[in-house]
Design a protein around this motif. Sequence first.
Motif, PDB file in Angstrom:
ATOM      1  N   MET A   1       0.856  -1.180   0.000  1.00 44.66           N
ATOM      2  CA  MET A   1       0.000   0.000   0.000  1.00 44.66           C
ATOM      3  C   MET A   1       0.893   1.232   0.000  1.00 44.66           C
ATOM      4  SD  MET A   1      -1.293   0.109   3.981  1.00 44.66           S
ATOM      5  CE  MET A   1      -0.228   0.762   5.270  1.00 44.66           C
ATOM      6  N   ASP A   2       0.351   2.361  -0.403  1.00 42.55           N
ATOM      7  CA  ASP A   2       1.095   3.610  -0.360  1.00 42.55           C
ATOM      8  C   ASP A   2       1.316   4.003   1.095  1.00 42.55           C
ATOM      9  OD1 ASP A   2       1.091   3.774  -3.111  1.00 42.55           O
ATOM     10  OD2 ASP A   2      -0.777   4.943  -3.171  1.00 42.55           O
ATOM     11  N   TRP A   3       2.561   4.419   1.422  1.00 38.84           N
ATOM     12  CA  TRP A   3       2.893   4.770   2.793  1.00 38.84           C
ATOM     13  C   TRP A   3       2.729   6.271   2.985  1.00 38.84           C
ATOM     14  CZ3 TRP A   3       3.073   2.066   6.963  1.00 38.84           C
ATOM     15  CH2 TRP A   3       3.644   2.597   8.119  1.00 38.84           C
ATOM     16  N   THR A   4       1.977   6.665   4.011  1.00 39.48           N
ATOM     17  CA  THR A   4       1.687   8.076   4.244  1.00 39.48           C
ATOM     18  C   THR A   4       2.171   8.585   5.592  1.00 39.48           C
ATOM     19  OG1 THR A   4      -0.513   7.512   5.109  1.00 39.48           O
ATOM     20  CG2 THR A   4      -0.338   7.987   2.753  1.00 39.48           C
ATOM     21  N   LEU A   5       2.720   7.702   6.438  1.00 39.59           N
ATOM     22  CA  LEU A   5       3.187   8.119   7.765  1.00 39.59           C
ATOM     23  C   LEU A   5       4.678   8.433   7.734  1.00 39.59           C
ATOM     24  CD1 LEU A   5       1.271   5.534   9.982  1.00 39.59           C
ATOM     25  CD2 LEU A   5       0.614   7.873   9.402  1.00 39.59           C
ATOM     26  N   GLY A   6       5.083   9.201   6.725  1.00 41.20           N
ATOM     27  CA  GLY A   6       6.486   9.521   6.527  1.00 41.20           C
ATOM     28  C   GLY A   6       6.825   9.400   5.062  1.00 41.20           C
ATOM     29  N   PRO A   7       8.125   9.389   4.719  1.00 43.34           N
ATOM     30  CA  PRO A   7       8.528   9.300   3.314  1.00 43.34           C
ATOM     31  C   PRO A   7       7.921   8.085   2.624  1.00 43.34           C
ATOM     32  CG  PRO A   7      10.404   9.842   4.700  1.00 43.34           C
ATOM     33  CD  PRO A   7       9.280   9.506   5.629  1.00 43.34           C
ATOM     34  N   ALA A   8       7.569   8.242   1.351  1.00 47.75           N
ATOM     35  CA  ALA A   8       6.921   7.163   0.605  1.00 47.75           C
ATOM     36  C   ALA A   8       7.794   5.922   0.497  1.00 47.75           C
ATOM     37  CB  ALA A   8       6.537   7.662  -0.782  1.00 47.75           C
ATOM     38  N   ASP A   9       9.124   6.105   0.579  1.00 49.22           N
ATOM     39  CA  ASP A   9      10.036   4.977   0.435  1.00 49.22           C
ATOM     40  C   ASP A   9      10.446   4.354   1.771  1.00 49.22           C
ATOM     41  OD1 ASP A   9      11.683   6.929   1.470  1.00 49.22           O
ATOM     42  OD2 ASP A   9      13.257   6.712  -0.049  1.00 49.22           O
ATOM     43  N   THR A  10       9.701   4.631   2.831  1.00 46.38           N
ATOM     44  CA  THR A  10      10.074   4.180   4.177  1.00 46.38           C
ATOM     45  C   THR A  10      10.356   2.685   4.230  1.00 46.38           C
ATOM     46  OG1 THR A  10       8.911   5.981   5.302  1.00 46.38           O
ATOM     47  CG2 THR A  10       9.227   3.944   6.551  1.00 46.38           C
ATOM     48  N   TYR A  56      -7.256 -11.639   7.848  1.00 46.54           N
ATOM     49  CA  TYR A  56      -6.931 -10.212   7.811  1.00 46.54           C
ATOM     50  C   TYR A  56      -6.957  -9.669   9.242  1.00 46.54           C
ATOM     51  CZ  TYR A  56      -8.076 -11.068   2.910  1.00 46.54           C
ATOM     52  OH  TYR A  56      -8.124 -11.578   1.645  1.00 46.54           O
ATOM     53  N   ASP A  57      -5.938 -10.055  10.002  1.00 48.67           N
ATOM     54  CA  ASP A  57      -5.918  -9.742  11.434  1.00 48.67           C
ATOM     55  C   ASP A  57      -5.249  -8.395  11.697  1.00 48.67           C
ATOM     56  OD1 ASP A  57      -3.575 -10.929  10.484  1.00 48.67           O
ATOM     57  OD2 ASP A  57      -3.050 -11.787  12.429  1.00 48.67           O
ATOM     58  N   TYR A  58      -5.813  -7.351  11.084  1.00 47.31           N
ATOM     59  CA  TYR A  58      -5.335  -5.991  11.302  1.00 47.31           C
ATOM     60  C   TYR A  58      -6.520  -5.065  11.091  1.00 47.31           C
ATOM     61  CZ  TYR A  58      -4.559  -6.996   6.278  1.00 47.31           C
ATOM     62  OH  TYR A  58      -4.682  -7.433   4.979  1.00 47.31           O
ATOM     63  N   SER A  59      -6.379  -3.829  11.518  1.00 43.32           N
ATOM     64  CA  SER A  59      -7.500  -2.886  11.397  1.00 43.32           C
ATOM     65  C   SER A  59      -6.966  -1.505  11.068  1.00 43.32           C
ATOM     66  CB  SER A  59      -8.313  -2.841  12.698  1.00 43.32           C
ATOM     67  OG  SER A  59      -7.500  -2.433  13.784  1.00 43.32           O
ATOM     68  N   GLY A  60      -7.822  -0.714  10.438  1.00 44.86           N
ATOM     69  CA  GLY A  60      -7.490   0.672  10.144  1.00 44.86           C
ATOM     70  C   GLY A  60      -6.680   0.885   8.887  1.00 44.86           C
ATOM     71  N   PHE A  61      -6.585  -0.134   8.038  1.00 46.04           N
ATOM     72  CA  PHE A  61      -5.807  -0.020   6.809  1.00 46.04           C
ATOM     73  C   PHE A  61      -6.743   0.197   5.610  1.00 46.04           C
ATOM     74  CE2 PHE A  61      -2.899  -2.016   9.738  1.00 46.04           C
ATOM     75  CZ  PHE A  61      -1.678  -1.439   9.415  1.00 46.04           C
ATOM     76  N   PRO A  62      -6.184   0.577   4.458  1.00 46.55           N
ATOM     77  CA  PRO A  62      -7.045   0.834   3.283  1.00 46.55           C
ATOM     78  C   PRO A  62      -7.852  -0.396   2.883  1.00 46.55           C
ATOM     79  CG  PRO A  62      -4.852   1.741   2.943  1.00 46.55           C
ATOM     80  CD  PRO A  62      -4.785   0.945   4.205  1.00 46.55           C
ATOM     81  N   ALA A  63      -9.001  -0.156   2.263  1.00 48.51           N
ATOM     82  CA  ALA A  63      -9.935  -1.236   1.951  1.00 48.51           C
ATOM     83  C   ALA A  63      -9.305  -2.335   1.105  1.00 48.51           C
ATOM     84  CB  ALA A  63     -11.158  -0.652   1.230  1.00 48.51           C
ATOM     85  N   HIS A  64      -8.417  -1.956   0.188  1.00 51.18           N
ATOM     86  CA  HIS A  64      -7.865  -2.977  -0.711  1.00 51.18           C
ATOM     87  C   HIS A  64      -6.974  -3.978   0.021  1.00 51.18           C
ATOM     88  CE1 HIS A  64      -4.291  -0.288  -0.744  1.00 51.18           C
ATOM     89  NE2 HIS A  64      -3.630  -1.388  -1.009  1.00 51.18           N
TER      90      HIS A  64
END
Length: 249
Positions: A1-10, A56-64
């Motif tokens: 997924m695209d990373w938005t919590l810092g640089p895109a290449d994190t 899918y044992d995580y939450s708060g991520f993009p729908a895809h």
Amino acid sequence: MDWTLGPADTWHATQHFLESVASVLPAQPKALLVISGHWEESAFTTSTASAPQLIYDYSGFPAHTYQLTWPALGDPALGVRVAELLRNAGLPSATDPTRGYDHGVFVALKVVFPQAEIPVVTLSLDHSLDPAMHIAAGRALAPLRDEGVLIIGSGMSFHNLRGYSRPETPDRARAFDAWLTSAVESPAAEREALLSKWREAPFAAYAHPREEHLIPLMVAAGAGGEAPGKRIFSGEPMGARISAYRFDG
């Protein structure tokens, strides 16, 4: 997924490392045995599902990210053999005919083996999270290596979600990482003694407020043979040093 919590290449360096793993193996594995930091049971439990589903044992991520696919088959016979090896070593073991692939399995392996062409068996942690017990489990499972099974510990060498991007984290994570790397790269007996007492390492409790993401490494180390382990990747996403290790002994 695209990373938005810092640089895109994190996470690009981590991605590129995972993409390189298959190419440096001596041969394509006949099967994968994955110890996931996202599965704990009252005994070491192996999945014997023939076609495991994704969890899918995580939450708060993009729908895809809840529509990802990775259709690797299971290997019920190998799952039974894993349980038997553990039981014969005096360790508590069980099987689960329905367990699917949690994100500690499919997220990483979707990058490593995108074609999903190799059967996979997953193994839980024991809920004790006792490092010596998990090292012993690895020793019990070591014969699988001679049968073409690649044993993978899936966790993280630093896992303090509240520590990311905090000013004290880089130095603390580097100190723990240096200790962990030194321990892994020690001869087997010394390695096992050090890893059994990992809580005495510098900033251990900061790097792992709860240790479930470190314990898969103990199983891999126990299965790692007599030769020292080797660090094969190191990066610092979000200001926290992380490393990956390989055991060829």
